[in-house]
Motif scaffolding. Sequence first.
Motif, short mmCIF file in Angstrom:
data_model
loop_
_atom_site.label_atom_id
_atom_site.label_comp_id
_atom_site.label_asym_id
_atom_site.label_seq_id
_atom_site.Cartn_x
_atom_site.Cartn_y
_atom_site.Cartn_z
N VAL A 57 0.82 -1.19 0.03
CA VAL A 57 0.06 -0.02 0.02
C VAL A 57 0.98 1.34 0.11
CG1 VAL A 57 -1.88 1.34 1.17
CG2 VAL A 57 -1.75 -1.25 1.18
N TRP A 62 2.34 -4.62 3.16
CA TRP A 62 1.12 -4.70 3.99
C TRP A 62 1.57 -5.89 4.98
CZ3 TRP A 62 -2.95 -1.86 5.60
CH2 TRP A 62 -4.14 -2.47 6.16
N ALA A 69 -5.55 -6.32 3.20
CA ALA A 69 -5.55 -5.12 2.84
C ALA A 69 -6.78 -4.98 1.75
CB ALA A 69 -4.34 -4.54 1.96
N THR A 70 -7.31 -5.85 1.27
CA THR A 70 -8.58 -5.92 0.26
C THR A 70 -9.30 -7.05 0.70
OG1 THR A 70 -7.63 -7.08 -1.59
CG2 THR A 70 -7.31 -4.73 -1.52
N TYR A 82 -9.01 -1.07 2.24
CA TYR A 82 -8.96 -0.41 0.85
C TYR A 82 -10.00 -0.89 -0.26
CZ TYR A 82 -4.88 1.19 2.90
OH TYR A 82 -4.12 1.90 3.87
N THR A 83 -10.89 -0.05 -0.58
CA THR A 83 -11.99 -0.22 -1.31
C THR A 83 -11.74 0.85 -2.62
OG1 THR A 83 -13.55 1.34 -0.61
CG2 THR A 83 -13.39 -0.96 0.37
N ASN A 86 -11.38 4.61 -1.93
CA ASN A 86 -10.17 5.30 -1.45
C ASN A 86 -8.80 4.78 -2.17
OD1 ASN A 86 -9.77 2.74 -0.17
ND2 ASN A 86 -10.07 3.19 1.78
N VAL A 87 -9.13 4.15 -3.28
CA VAL A 87 -7.74 3.59 -3.96
C VAL A 87 -8.00 4.45 -5.35
CG1 VAL A 87 -7.06 1.77 -5.41
CG2 VAL A 87 -7.94 1.63 -2.97
N ILE A 114 -1.44 -1.38 -4.30
CA ILE A 114 -2.51 -0.32 -4.18
C ILE A 114 -1.84 0.99 -3.89
CG2 ILE A 114 -4.34 0.34 -2.72
CD1 ILE A 114 -4.38 -2.71 -1.79
N THR A 116 -3.39 4.75 -3.02
CA THR A 116 -4.30 5.40 -2.37
C THR A 116 -4.56 6.88 -3.04
OG1 THR A 116 -3.41 6.29 -0.38
CG2 THR A 116 -4.14 3.85 -0.30
#
Length: 117
Positions: A57, A62, A69-70, A82-83, A86-87, A114, A116
């Motif tokens: 991330v 992570w 994380a997801t 994390y969705t 917010n990514v 990822i 953000t």
Amino acid sequence: SDLEKSPAANLADFLIHAAGVTIGTCGGGRTRNQQCGRVSMRSTTIPPSYCQPTFFVDGFEWNPRMGAATDLTPGTPPQAPYTPANVKAVEVYSSERNRPLAFEGDPTCGAVVIWTK
């Protein structure tokens, strides 16, 4: 742009469309069942034939002890931190693909990076 179209989805719904990403099979040995129905990548070593990729991330690995994380199961409501909301971007590196050393993680499985908002 796909993330912006579905901000309420979970990231697994997007990850399954990336090259090298699959859904872990069910049945067989105990190690395969850990990835049963979850986003997985082929391992460069067998067993297990499928494994969870290493997640990064914003450039940092992570810690899996904090949970994923997801979300890893497609078609479920988002619950992980994390969705798409917010990514801003996701990079996927399969175990066969060269990746930057910063994203090596577990070399037997792939990596998901990822970024953000």
